[in-house]
Write a protein that holds these residues in place. Structure first.
Motif, mmCIF file in Angstrom:
data_model
loop_
_atom_site.group_PDB
_atom_site.id
_atom_site.type_symbol
_atom_site.label_atom_id
_atom_site.label_comp_id
_atom_site.label_asym_id
_atom_site.label_seq_id
_atom_site.Cartn_x
_atom_site.Cartn_y
_atom_site.Cartn_z
ATOM 1 N N THR A 38 40.980 41.271 34.461
ATOM 2 C CA THR A 38 41.556 39.966 34.740
ATOM 3 C C THR A 38 42.160 39.878 36.147
ATOM 4 O O THR A 38 42.615 38.828 36.547
ATOM 5 N N ARG A 40 42.568 39.330 40.023
ATOM 6 C CA ARG A 40 41.894 38.295 40.783
ATOM 7 C C ARG A 40 41.872 38.631 42.268
ATOM 8 O O ARG A 40 42.791 39.232 42.806
ATOM 9 N N SER A 92 37.548 36.673 39.468
ATOM 10 C CA SER A 92 38.001 37.807 38.660
ATOM 11 C C SER A 92 36.839 38.767 38.484
ATOM 12 O O SER A 92 35.665 38.390 38.604
#
Length: 217
Positions: A38, A40, A92
């Motif tokens: 997750t 980024r 992501s």
């Protein structure tokens, strides 16, 4: 009096070691093996159809795909597609069994919101599936990539629209995901007992094989 220089040296050594430890900690936070899918990044530069530079100083090689090299058909289209899909956007990453290749680049599946960029490139016929390990082939992301390539083959879009003179047969090596022409020089380095003949190029590629970069079947 003799202890003072030693204490001073020890103090500076401690400061230096602490600084190095801090930098390594920050580096691992940004790019290390403990990153979560997750996390980024922002894509700050597109280098070719499957390689980008990320904010934070890392370079990403899109995992599971191989786009045409400069000068080859559909190279420019692949670059333009990736640029339109990801440049300047927050993305992501998801990772496979290995986070980096031998060149130190990150290896990952790139997502822009709900768009799976690796998959979209394949769906438009702008890349071939490129697998190294059986374990990666079994991942959910790689299964999506193989399905996307099969769809592009059926639609004959992009790379699959190029007319080709078929070989009488092709060769694949057990444990490898590369498809070769029977005249490929690399076959002389392989064990013939582990080789198998394949009649249909597209059918072989639809299962997850990818064209050899040397003989380019």
């Amino acid at each position: 009096m003799r202890l003072f220089p030693r204490k001073k040296t020890l103090r500076w050594f401690t400061i230096f070691a602490a600084a190095i430890a801090f930098l390594l900690f920050r580096f691992n936070q940004q790019t290390g093996t403990d990153r979560k899918p997750t996390d980024r990044f922002t894509v700050i530069k597109v280098l070719d159809g499957d390689t980008v530079d990320l904010s934070g100083g890392d370079r990403l090689r899109l995992m599971g795909i191989d786009t045409p090299e400069k000068g080859e058909a559909f190279h420019d289209e692949a670059v333009d597609f990736l640029r339109d899909a990801a440049l300047g956007k927050s993305t992501s990453l998801a990772y496979g069994s290995e986070r980096r290749d031998k060149y130190g680049r990150l290896l990952g599946y790139l997502f822009v919101d709900s768009l799976f960029v690796n998959e979209a490139i394949l769906s438009n016929g702008l890349a071939y599936v490129y697998i190294f390990k059986e374990t990666d082939k079994r991942s959910s992301e790689m299964k999506r990539l193989i399905t996307a390539q099969r769809t592009a083959i059926e639609k004959r879009c992009g790379l699959w629209s190029i007319p080709r003179t078929p070989e009488s047969y092709y060769v694949a090596q057990e444990g490898s995901f590369r498809l070769h022409r029977p005249s490929c020089r690399l076959l002389s380095e392989m064990n013939p007992e582990r080789s198998r003949r394949i009649q249909d190029r597209n059918e072989a590629l639809a299962t997850g094989l990818s064209p050899c970069r040397t003989c380019k079947p």
